[in-house]
Motif scaffolding. Structure first.
Motif, mmCIF file in Angstrom:
data_model
loop_
_atom_site.group_PDB
_atom_site.id
_atom_site.type_symbol
_atom_site.label_atom_id
_atom_site.label_comp_id
_atom_site.label_asym_id
_atom_site.label_seq_id
_atom_site.Cartn_x
_atom_site.Cartn_y
_atom_site.Cartn_z
ATOM 1 N N ILE A 173 0.848 -1.190 0.000
ATOM 2 C CA ILE A 173 0.000 0.000 0.000
ATOM 3 C C ILE A 173 0.887 1.244 0.000
ATOM 4 O O ILE A 173 1.608 1.509 0.957
ATOM 5 N N ASP A 174 0.825 2.013 -1.081
ATOM 6 C CA ASP A 174 1.739 3.123 -1.299
ATOM 7 C C ASP A 174 1.027 4.474 -1.187
ATOM 8 O O ASP A 174 -0.108 4.649 -1.615
ATOM 9 N N TYR A 175 1.763 5.421 -0.681
ATOM 10 C CA TYR A 175 1.375 6.813 -0.522
ATOM 11 C C TYR A 175 1.366 7.423 -1.920
ATOM 12 O O TYR A 175 2.412 7.548 -2.559
ATOM 13 N N THR A 176 0.188 7.797 -2.435
ATOM 14 C CA THR A 176 0.054 8.126 -3.850
ATOM 15 C C THR A 176 -0.674 9.448 -4.045
ATOM 16 O O THR A 176 -1.667 9.733 -3.394
ATOM 17 N N LEU A 177 -0.148 10.264 -4.967
ATOM 18 C CA LEU A 177 -0.845 11.436 -5.469
ATOM 19 C C LEU A 177 -1.217 11.171 -6.922
ATOM 20 O O LEU A 177 -0.380 10.702 -7.702
ATOM 21 N N ALA A 178 -2.451 11.479 -7.288
ATOM 22 C CA ALA A 178 -2.907 11.336 -8.673
ATOM 23 C C ALA A 178 -3.535 12.644 -9.114
ATOM 24 O O ALA A 178 -4.353 13.227 -8.392
ATOM 25 N N SER A 179 -3.141 13.128 -10.297
ATOM 26 C CA SER A 179 -3.698 14.354 -10.849
ATOM 27 C C SER A 179 -4.647 13.997 -11.991
ATOM 28 O O SER A 179 -4.294 13.233 -12.892
ATOM 29 N N LEU A 180 -5.854 14.568 -11.945
ATOM 30 C CA LEU A 180 -6.881 14.310 -12.951
ATOM 31 C C LEU A 180 -7.190 15.584 -13.724
ATOM 32 O O LEU A 180 -7.248 16.674 -13.136
ATOM 33 N N ASP A 181 -7.386 15.442 -15.020
ATOM 34 C CA ASP A 181 -7.729 16.577 -15.870
ATOM 35 C C ASP A 181 -9.101 17.125 -15.495
ATOM 36 O O ASP A 181 -10.076 16.376 -15.386
ATOM 37 N N GLY A 182 -9.189 18.440 -15.300
ATOM 38 C CA GLY A 182 -10.447 19.021 -14.861
ATOM 39 C C GLY A 182 -11.565 18.919 -15.872
ATOM 40 O O GLY A 182 -12.739 18.870 -15.505
ATOM 41 N N ALA A 183 -11.235 18.878 -17.160
ATOM 42 C CA ALA A 183 -12.267 18.829 -18.197
ATOM 43 C C ALA A 183 -12.782 17.421 -18.452
ATOM 44 O O ALA A 183 -13.968 17.235 -18.748
ATOM 45 N N THR A 184 -11.904 16.419 -18.351
ATOM 46 C CA THR A 184 -12.277 15.058 -18.758
ATOM 47 C C THR A 184 -12.184 14.019 -17.644
ATOM 48 O O THR A 184 -12.749 12.933 -17.769
ATOM 49 N N GLY A 185 -11.425 14.306 -16.593
ATOM 50 C CA GLY A 185 -11.185 13.311 -15.546
ATOM 51 C C GLY A 185 -10.039 12.371 -15.856
ATOM 52 O O GLY A 185 -9.675 11.539 -15.028
ATOM 53 N N ALA A 186 -9.448 12.478 -17.045
ATOM 54 C CA ALA A 186 -8.336 11.594 -17.406
ATOM 55 C C ALA A 186 -7.145 11.831 -16.478
ATOM 56 O O ALA A 186 -6.879 12.969 -16.071
ATOM 57 N N GLU A 187 -6.449 10.745 -16.163
ATOM 58 C CA GLU A 187 -5.300 10.872 -15.272
ATOM 59 C C GLU A 187 -4.161 11.588 -15.994
ATOM 60 O O GLU A 187 -3.749 11.199 -17.082
ATOM 61 N N ARG A 188 -3.630 12.645 -15.372
ATOM 62 C CA ARG A 188 -2.538 13.431 -15.951
ATOM 63 C C ARG A 188 -1.176 12.898 -15.503
ATOM 64 O O ARG A 188 -0.247 12.806 -16.279
ATOM 65 N N TRP A 189 -1.045 12.614 -14.224
ATOM 66 C CA TRP A 189 0.191 12.041 -13.693
ATOM 67 C C TRP A 189 -0.079 11.403 -12.340
ATOM 68 O O TRP A 189 -1.144 11.609 -11.746
ATOM 69 N N ARG A 190 0.892 10.628 -11.912
ATOM 70 C CA ARG A 190 0.787 9.915 -10.634
ATOM 71 C C ARG A 190 2.171 9.842 -9.990
ATOM 72 O O ARG A 190 3.172 9.636 -10.672
#
Length: 206
Positions: A151-168
């Motif tokens: 279980i890893d400490y994770t940050l995920a960025s999602l595109d505001g317009a589409t919800g697509a993952e931008r980076w992790r």
């Protein structure tokens, strides 16, 4: 705020509150509603900040059979509501980000974030927080179960317009998991809080 006097009070039946966010015009309340015995489902309600009058309520789909709750809320710069939910089935816990329209509560996008764990238990599902930037992009902190590092400490960025993952970005601690710890909880790297100012750096603790 000057006196602490109650300005308004609102009760929402068959649900309990799990999260809260506010801006200058609205209060968003995240709930776990109880549509039937032993079942919980995520729900978001928008209230007028001045009167507490309900403006809309939007259920968020959870797997069937399954449970879920709204864990974190944020507003984007346009007043849309970002809801971070945990949805679960007997085999899987998954965090899910949902964007809801400011005016109607209609779902604009939904994005599930999972780790690479291969036993079905791919996410612990408990959000440590969410923030938005001036473009409406979303950054969420969540623990994800990954193959080999548990279980890893994770940050995920999602595109505001589409919800697509931008980076992790994932961070794995140095704990050694003993064989009897089949879910890796001895190596649980937890995000406990996340903050950002506009488009500045994201600060996270855990």
């Amino acid at each position: 705020a000057a006196t602490g006097a109650i300005v308004w009070q609102r009760q929402i039946p068959a649900a309990y509150a799990t999260s809260l966010a506010a801006n200058a015009a609205h209060v968003s309340v995240g709930l776990a509603r109880v549509p039937s015995p032993d079942v919980l489902a995520p729900l978001v309600t928008l209230l007028d900040v001045g009167s507490g009058a309900p403006l809309w309520s939007q259920p968020i789909a959870a797997p069937s059979p399954g449970n879920g709750a709204t864990q974190r809320l944020a507003f984007d710069p346009h007043g849309n509501v970002i809801a971070a939910c945990e949805v679960s089935t007997p085999a899987r816990h998954s965090p899910c980000g949902v964007k809801l329209d400011a005016a109607t509560g209609a779902e604009q996008w939904s994005q599930t974030v999972t780790g690479s764990g291969d036993d079905g238990f791919t996410a612990v599902g408990y959000y440590g927080g969410i923030v938005t930037d001036t473009a409406g992009n979303v950054t969420a902190g969540v623990p994800l179960r990954n193959t080999g590092s548990f279980i890893d400490y994770t940050l995920a960025s999602l595109d505001g317009a589409t919800g697509a993952e931008r980076w992790r970005r994932s961070l794995d601690g140095t704990a050694v998991v003993v064989p009897e710890d089949v879910y890796g909880f001895e190596d649980l790297d937890q995000v406990n809080g996340i903050a950002a100012a506009g488009d500045g750096p994201v600060v996270v603790v855990g």
